[in-house]
Design a protein around this motif. Structure first.
Motif, short mmCIF file in Angstrom:
data_model
loop_
_atom_site.label_atom_id
_atom_site.label_comp_id
_atom_site.label_asym_id
_atom_site.label_seq_id
_atom_site.Cartn_x
_atom_site.Cartn_y
_atom_site.Cartn_z
N GLU A 265 42.46 6.89 20.24
CA GLU A 265 41.72 6.74 18.98
C GLU A 265 40.21 6.76 19.26
O GLU A 265 39.46 7.44 18.56
CB GLU A 265 42.15 5.43 18.31
N GLN A 269 37.69 9.68 17.83
CA GLN A 269 36.60 9.37 16.90
C GLN A 269 35.25 9.95 17.33
O GLN A 269 34.29 9.89 16.57
CB GLN A 269 36.49 7.85 16.73
N THR A 293 49.20 6.88 15.92
CA THR A 293 47.78 7.21 16.13
C THR A 293 47.61 8.73 16.18
O THR A 293 46.65 9.29 15.63
CB THR A 293 47.25 6.56 17.44
N TYR A 297 45.14 11.16 13.36
CA TYR A 297 43.99 12.00 13.69
C TYR A 297 44.41 13.46 13.85
O TYR A 297 45.17 13.79 14.76
CB TYR A 297 43.32 11.51 14.98
#
Ligand code: SAH
Ligand code: SF4
Ligand code: F3S
Length: 490
Positions: A265, A269, A293, A297
């Motif tokens: 994560e 990001q 997760t 994304y």
């Protein structure tokens, strides 16, 4: 492309040993005095280590060269995973014998897993070797090279519980400028009975997440658009400030426990245009948290390398893999239900492990039918000295049986890869362009999220760009299509 998982799409008998593919350093010329030629064998982690070695050597007066005849120092970064991997290195050393005869001042070093496994024995067995350095001792290379300069042989095979080379910025050796590997951990604590890695790489340790994110951010700033996070068992990645900081000189900026789901994560990001991949996932450790997760994304690629090794529970037990066929199937079901049918699943398989019966071998084939792997690395069992299997079990399956079983597994995989690729026809795939197609200058090649190679006509795009490609045709190893305005389905 330097990703081994992607280099070979379908393996036939000879390519089944493809993990021993060799990569050679490229030429850098920053005016340094001496030249290093480095050749790497084995897994991605070894290639990643060669980039750390080049960085250390570069700080100490060495440019890299792609021509060994031009080198002052030759390093072979070696692999011990199967017997053939070691034979390849020994043959290469005998070729370098001729070069050294003409140029006696040439320094030859063996690095990596074979160095760790054989230690000083290598100096006795291979007379032309001057330097033997294990995977945790690369910081010592400048001293060791100094010792050889003074006429001695030099050895360091110390295995560390802490070393992660977190602060070293790798020199990208075979880079396409778009995709790169980042080591997130080292070593392995799983004692799979067939495997030499815990002996050659030592105890498992996780790298500071802050340094991982920083490396990924730097790559993104330099124009890279994909990072692959590497470890022998990425799902057991764990950074805990109390435990990890004690061992380090610099305190980490991260103050909480970070597990693998948290880490992907954090990297995802950095930027939505930075793709995140990882390898290798262990079936016993992959969690639903990681899968959720991945789903959250878009830039975490939907592809999981989940080596099964065997489809039979008794053989898995002998292999000390610590999961059963049912457990593995449950993990595959979780992937399919959380991430969908299009998520790529790839594997490693070993045929002819000690005492494997014909029925048990068939269990591997039926498991392959169930999972529908997109791609697999397939090997026949090669007994390795010092492993649990070598100590406990007889390597009793005749070579021709191992090879015949391997060819059946390969044939099954070829069928399944083709089947899986055919499902992609008619869909629009988001593709990250990696460069020109190997076969035609007018075509480009890239990968979709499931890590499949996609080839399409160049309409003026550049590597590092994302394009939507409508897939119109396929082989067992490649998708073919054309750029489209339509939004991607995958
Ligand atoms: N950490 C990874 C594997 C690293 S080694 C994992 O657990 O899956 C890469 C692959 O080499 C293994 O998955 C296995 O399929 C193969 N391999 C390892 N030791 C082997 C041996 N002794 N003989 C044949 N294949 C082997
Ligand atoms: Fe070897 Fe098993 Fe560790 Fe993989 S998980 S490196 S196969 S011991
Ligand atoms: Fe080979 Fe060592 Fe990798 S044995 S597969 S180079 S960890």
């Amino acid at each position: 492309m330097d990703n081994l998982i992607n280099d070979i799409n379908i393996l036939d008998g000879s390519e089944a040993e493809a993990c021993e593919t060799v990569k050679v350093s490229k030429k850098t010329n920053t005016g340094k005095d001496r030249k290093l030629y480095i050749e790497s064998y084995g897994c991605q982690m070894n290639f990643s280590d060669s980039e750390i070695v080049s960085s250390i050597m570069s700080e100490n007066g060495f440019d890299t060269t792609s021509d060994y005849e031009d080198a002052d120092v030759i390093f072979l970064n070696t692999c011990s995973i199967r017997e053939k991997a070691e034979q390849t290195v020994r043959m290469r050393l005998s070729q370098f014998n001729g070069v050294k005869r003409k140029k006696p001042e040439l320094m030859i070093g063996v690095l990596g897993c074979m160095a760790e496994r054989l230690k000083t024995k290598l100096l006795d067995e291979e007379k032309i070797v001057d330097l033997v350095v294990g995977p945790d001792a690369y910081r010592d290379l400048p001293n060791l090279v100094g010792e050889v300069d003074e006429g001695q042989k030099a050895v360091n095979t110390f295995l560390s519980r802490e070393e992660t080379y977190a602060d070293i910025t790798p020199v990208r050796l075979n880079s396409n400028g778009v995709t790169a590997f980042i080591s997130i951990m080292r070593g392995c604590d799983n004692m799979c009975s067939f495997c030499v890695v815990p002996f050659t790489r030592g105890r498992e340790r996780s790298r500071d997440p802050y340094s991982i994110v920083k490396e990924a951010q730097d790559l993104f700033d330099k124009g890279y658009r994909e990072v692959t996070l590497l470890g022998q068992n990425v799902d057991s990645y764990k950074w805990s400030p109390e435990v990890n900081n004690k061992a380090r000189l610099e305190k980490s900026e991260v103050s909480e426990i970070v597990n693998f789901a948290n880490l992907i994560e954090m990297v995802a990001q950095i930027h939505p245009d930075l793709r995140v991949r990882f390898s290798t996932s262990h079936p016993k450790d992959i969690t639903d948290e990681v899968l959720h997760t991945m789903k959250k994304y878009e830039n975490i690629c939907k592809c999981i390398h989940l080596p099964v090794q065997s489809g039979n529970t008794r053989v898995l037990e002998l292999m000390n893999r610590t999961y059963t066929r049912d457990w593995y199937i449950n993990r595959v079901d979780a992937i399919r239900s959380i991430l969908g049918e299009d998520c790529g699943i790839t594997s490693d398989m070993i045929t002819g492990f000690c005492t494997e019966t014909e029925e048990e071998h068939k269990d591997t084939l039926t498991l392959m039918d169930y999972v529908k792997y997109d791609f697999s690395y397939m090997f026949f069992y090669s007994e390795r000295p010092g492993t649990l299997a070598e100590k406990k079990y007889e390597d009793d399956i005749p070579l021709e049986v191992k090879k015949r079983r391997l060819s059946e597994v390969i044939a099954k995989q070829k069928e399944t890869s083709f089947e899986r690729n055919k499902r992609d026809i008619g869909k629009v795939h988001k593709v990250l362009i990696e460069g020109r197609s190997k076969k035609s200058a007018e075509q480009l090649q890239g990968r979709n999220t499931a890590n499949k190679v996609v080839i399409f006509d160049n309409e003026g795009q550049q590597k590092g760009q994302y394009v939507n490609v409508l897939v119109e045709d396929c082989s067992a190893g490649t998708l073919f299509g054309k750029i489209t305005e339509r939004k991607n389905d995958l």
